[in-house]
Motif scaffolding. Structure first.
Motif: not given
Length: 314
Positions: A1-9, A15-18, A24-32, A50-52
């Motif tokens: 399941m995908t979600n969307q949010g705004i990068v706040v940090r 990356y912190s995404v609201r 606020v959830v902590e994310c990393r970038l997909k390898g590609r 972003v989509v995460f």
């Protein structure tokens, strides 16, 4: 399941995404995305939508939605070309100082030209007004007149005396604003004055070279209690123009562009051609010489002649 949010940090690796629900959830970038040959030092910037999704262990950003605008400069990383300062903003507040440290008009005009090119309205703030001597106040008045004349909003600020702080709150209210400028111009102190509870770290100016030390090391979005969102950005030492066609540079100088239709030649570069209405306007005092010098500075960079740090005379 995908979600969307705004990068706040953004720290460059995390990356912190609201989310739309306010979490606020902590994310990393997909390898590609991280290894995909990006020409930018930061393919994901604060302000990006972003989509995460979860890969079972972490939340992973897989897509950056289309940006409506952004503030970008040439990267200082030789292996990359661009660095995005902030994305999807309503406006930028460029915090400048006449001294302690000095912000050159070249720097101001480069920022304004780039912001103009990418659709970001900019307010020019003159900070630390309480510490200037008579000559520095005269320079402030000159710059204020120049930028107001060509349609930019300006504001005088002092965290010490409170000058302009209430006006600044009104400017920021109900908008997302990227706050930018050299290290040491007082961005963090201003933000702490607006919202003391944030307690953003500040540091003193280096007496050796009258320059600021970096206290904000990564971009971060803050929501202020009076109804404003800001993006606090790291101090910018230099502002290299990127992705602007040299032939279109004049389009992003409001004053120069307004006179250019009167030039003898339709492809006039306003650097050497006879019958140039822009040069005539400079000679007649209708275009500030500092603005014209900044324009020539950028045009020279396009020919490989630019040397960082030049300050025009007037």
């Amino acid at each position: 399941m995908t979600n969307q949010g705004i990068v706040v940090r953004s720290t460059g690796s995390a990356y912190s995404v609201r989310t739309d629900e306010g979490n606020v959830v902590e994310c990393r970038l997909k390898g590609r995305m991280r290894l995909g040959g990006s020409r930018s030092t930061n393919p994901v910037a604060v302000g990006d939508r972003v989509v995460f999704s979860s890969d079972g262990c972490d939340f992973v950003i897989s897509e950056v939605c289309d940006r409506r605008n952004y503030i970008v400069r040439r990267s200082t990383n030789l292996s990359k070309e661009t660095h995005v300062i902030a994305a999807n903003v309503d406006q930028a507040l460029l915090v400048t100082t006449i001294n302690h440290p000095e912000t050159s008009t070249v720097f101001i005009d480069r920022f304004l030209a780039s912001a103009e090119a990418y659709g970001v309205e900019t307010i020019v703030a003159f900070n630390k007004t309480d510490i200037y001597n008579a000559d520095e106040l005269a320079e402030l008045e000159y710059r204020e007149a120049v930028y107001r004349h060509i349609g930019y909003q300006t504001i005088r600020l002092s965290s010490t005396t409170g000058e302009g702080i209430d006006e600044l709150r009104n400017i920021l209210k109900d908008k997302l604003t990227a706050i930018a400028g050299h290290s040491g111009v007082g961005k963090s102190t201003l933000i702490n004055t607006l919202e003391p509870g944030l307690d953003i770290r500040t540091s003193a100016i280096s007496e050796a070279n009258n320059s600021g030390r970096h206290t904000t090391t990564f971009a971060e979005m803050h929501r202020l209690a009076f109804g404003a969102d800001i993006i606090d950005t790291p101090g910018i030492r230099g502002f290299g123009i990127i992705n602007i066609d040299r032939a279109e540079t004049a389009h992003y100088f409001r004053d120069i562009f307004s006179f250019s239709p009167n030039c003898r030649f339709p492809n006039c570069t306003h650097t050497h051609e006879p019958g140039c209405a822009v040069v005539q306007a400079v000679e007649q005092g209708e275009i500030a010489p500092t603005r014209f010098e900044s324009y020539l500075n950028i045009m020279a960079e396009g020919e490989g002649k630019y040397r960082e740090g030049g300050q025009p005379k007037r």
